[in-house]
Design a protein around this motif. Structure first.
Motif, short mmCIF file in Angstrom:
data_model
loop_
_atom_site.label_atom_id
_atom_site.label_comp_id
_atom_site.label_asym_id
_atom_site.label_seq_id
_atom_site.Cartn_x
_atom_site.Cartn_y
_atom_site.Cartn_z
N SER A 457 0.92 -1.07 -0.02
CA SER A 457 0.17 0.07 0.03
C SER A 457 0.87 1.27 0.11
O SER A 457 2.04 1.38 0.49
CB SER A 457 -0.78 0.11 1.08
OG SER A 457 -1.91 -1.17 1.35
N LEU A 458 0.34 2.44 -0.51
CA LEU A 458 0.95 3.72 -0.85
C LEU A 458 1.18 3.96 0.76
O LEU A 458 2.16 4.74 1.16
CB LEU A 458 0.51 4.42 -1.70
CG LEU A 458 0.51 4.23 -3.08
CD1 LEU A 458 -0.62 5.39 -3.86
CD2 LEU A 458 1.94 4.10 -3.65
N LEU A 459 0.30 4.03 1.68
CA LEU A 459 0.22 4.50 2.88
C LEU A 459 0.06 3.18 3.92
O LEU A 459 -0.82 2.41 4.11
CB LEU A 459 -1.13 5.52 3.22
CG LEU A 459 -1.14 6.62 2.34
CD1 LEU A 459 -2.32 7.29 2.71
CD2 LEU A 459 0.13 7.54 2.73
N SER A 460 1.22 2.94 4.59
CA SER A 460 1.29 1.88 5.47
C SER A 460 1.04 2.26 6.96
O SER A 460 0.92 3.41 7.12
CB SER A 460 2.67 1.19 5.32
OG SER A 460 3.46 2.11 5.63
N PHE A 461 0.59 1.11 7.56
CA PHE A 461 0.31 1.37 8.94
C PHE A 461 0.73 0.12 9.69
O PHE A 461 0.53 -1.05 9.60
CB PHE A 461 -1.29 1.41 9.01
CG PHE A 461 -1.70 1.95 10.58
CD1 PHE A 461 -1.46 3.10 11.13
CD2 PHE A 461 -2.06 0.75 11.41
CE1 PHE A 461 -1.99 3.26 12.50
CE2 PHE A 461 -2.57 1.00 12.41
CZ PHE A 461 -2.29 2.29 13.35
#
Length: 570
Positions: A457-461
């Motif tokens: 994903s472009l924005l990881s968490f």
């Protein structure tokens, strides 16, 4: 003439109308088929949400999640509940079933609807999940299948009501209808309301999907849909509570501590239980804060009060019955010496405890507006409703099935040792599964995302390590519960089709209302004398009630502590 034929079960004393008996069998078999489909997809979904396995790609995951939710939450349960309605009316009231030919039409409509709906999802064009929110469209057959199934179920509800009228006219019972039948009537009334809500929203949505309506307002859809979606689960609550009362009478000859109070609790379900669906709409625009607060507080508390009454009176009635038989040493001899090797009882009792302690407490906490807004889109929510619908309803229905196999299908239960352990495997597996889900949800794990690692994903968490541990426990315990469910399906199918026959198929005869009342059955007539100890008729149950309230208060306080950490207060 065949529609007037009855037989009496020599073991239970229950009397079966021939047409009703075959309809109960057909609906019960269809229910188990739907359970099997839901169980297979549960395996795939569980192995995908388990981070260490992560089996399916996204598109296949959401497709199978849709099949799993609809087959488990709608088809398996409502097919079984129609069988329960016919049992609670025709069999318990010892009367012919009203319009059996129309009942067969209803059954085939339900089967056709389930098949059409499942095929639409398998086509790959309807992976919209249980909620199927617009403007995300599904194939028209998705909605058509649900509508056909709902029409069939609605006809079944009216046949149940018609059978009550026939019983009243033919004087097959005296006074009020038995409590178990009254509980089934509660489920029927909620079902009619629920199906009406489904018609109000699904019919225009079907017309929208075929292009005859240009637009469906998403906010309106959500509001009306939850009148169907959440209320459908309240049918389950009323139905499985009725099963609890029935099994308490069947196994122990137990009578409720107060029938009037139990009946009033069922009435509270009718008046208030559906309103609890407001907790799905707390952030929706267009709904006033007053309406949201009323539904998630005062209305919900009255519905919870009803469940607490049932949760007290069912074990209380069992305790009094056991103490009357001499099992009165200390607080819990009545419970220690209960028939724990009988899956009819053990499944029911695990269902009661799991529904009350896990589903009930988490439901009240989750229904609180401030807490709900924080946890609603986490996996806590599936943890809650697996505790209510699976640990509560499904396990109760499984336990009743073990009673119905010899009584209704006239076959011996095969693999009795395996049947003895099945409720424990399924019940404890599902209990750990729900608790781990709620723990992961408290740590923020999302509700519907197929990959909690957000790979590529472009924005990881990054979740804390404990969240991955919780989801690992979800996977392992889910597998245990699935094995328990598979064992139930195996035992049921082999017993019904290959089990040793009990009784004779030719044991039908013409009966009259007076002859129907000749032999009281344990479900409708179970009773006992009250046995007091230390000023309480059921002191052990009273201790359980105090323990329940203590756990509830502690858990409620813990959640407010979490809330305070999110919204700091000086």
């Amino acid at each position: 003439m065949s529609e007037q034929l009855f037989r009496t079960c020599p073991e239970s004393g229950l009397q079966f109308h021939k047409s009703a008996e075959w309809l109960m069998r057909a609906n019960a078999v269809a229910a188990v088929v739907m359970l099997l489909i839901g169980g297979i997809t549960a395996l795939m979904v569980t192995l995908t949400r388990w981070p260490a396995v992560h089996l399916l790609p996204a598109d296949r995951f959401y497709q199978l999640l849709t099949i799993h939710g609809i087959n488990m939450l709608i088809y398996w349960i409502i097919f079984f509940e129609i069988a329960v309605l016919y049992f609670c009316s025709s069999t318990l009231l010892r009367v012919r079933l009203a319009t059996p030919r129309l009942a067969w039409v209803a059954f085939f409509l339900m089967v056709a609807g389930a098949v059409v709906n499942n095929l639409s999802v398998l086509s790959g064009n309807s992976s919209v999940m249980m909620t199927s929110y617009v403007p995300m469209p599904a194939d028209p057959n998705f909605y058509l299948g649900l509508i056909l199934f709902a029409v069939g179920a609605l006809i079944g509800c009216f046949i149940f009501l018609g059978t009550l009228v026939v019983a009243k006219e033919e004087n097959t019972y005296e006074g009020s209808i038995p409590l178990v039948t009254f509980g089934a009537l509660t489920a029927c009334i909620i079902a009619i309301f629920t199906i009406a809500m489904g018609a109000v929203i699904l019919i225009p949505t079907y017309l929208w999907s075929v292009g005859l309506i240009s637009n469906i307002d998403p906010a309106m859809y959500r509001l009306v849909w939850w009148g169907f979606g959440h209320s459908s689960q309240q049918i389950n609550v009323a139905a499985h509570v009725s099963v609890w009362y029935a099994i308490a009478a069947i196994v122990f000859g137990a009578k409720p501590l107060s029938e009037k109070v139990s009946r009033m609790a069922f009435l509270l379900y009718i008046f208030f239980l559906q309103l609890a669906s407001a907790h799905h709409l707390l952030v929706d625009p267009g709904l006033s804060s007053t309406w949201k607060i009323f539904n998630t507080s005062y209305a919900m508390y009255l519905a919870v009060l009803a469940s607490m009454v049932h949760g007290l009176t069912v074990p209380g009635s069992i305790e009094v019955a056991q103490r009357t038989k001499g099992l009165s040493r200390g607080l819990f001899e009545w419970l220690r010496k209960a028939p724990w090797g009988n899956p009819v009882f053990s499944g029911m009792f695990i269902s009661l405890v799991g529904f009350g302690f896990i589903g009930g407490i988490s439901g009240v906490v989750m229904g609180t507006e401030q807490i709900n807004i924080i946890i609603h889109n986490t996996i806590y929510v599936p943890g809650h409703f697996h505790a209510t619908v699976v640990l509560g309803t499904t396990l109760a229905f499984m336990s009743l099935t073990y009673f119905l196999i010899p009584v209704l299908f006239r076959r011996q239960v095969m693999f009795p040792v395996l049947a003895k352990w099945q409720p424990y495997l399924f019940g404890f597996g599902m209990g750990v599964f729900t608790l781990a889900m709620m723990g992961a949800g408290t740590l923020g794990v999302e509700r519907r995302h197929w990959d909690m690692t957000f790979t590529d994903s472009l924005l990881s968490f990054d979740y804390p390590a404990s969240a991955y541990t919780m989801m690992g426990i979800v996977g392992a315990s889910g597998m245990a519960a699935i094995v328990g469910g598979a064992v139930f399906v195996l035992i049921t199918v082999l017993s019904v089709f290959f089990g040793k026959r009990v009784g004779s198929d030719s044991a039908y005869g013409i009966s009259t209302s007076r002859l129907m009342r000749a032999q009281p059955d344990p479900v409708a007539q179970g009773g006992h004398a009250a046995a007091g100890k230390w000023g309480f008729a059921a002191p052990g149950t009273f201790v359980f009630a105090i323990f329940f309230l203590t756990i509830f208060v502690i858990y409620y306080w813990v959640n407010w502590k979490y809330l305070a950490s999110v919204w700091p207060m000086s």
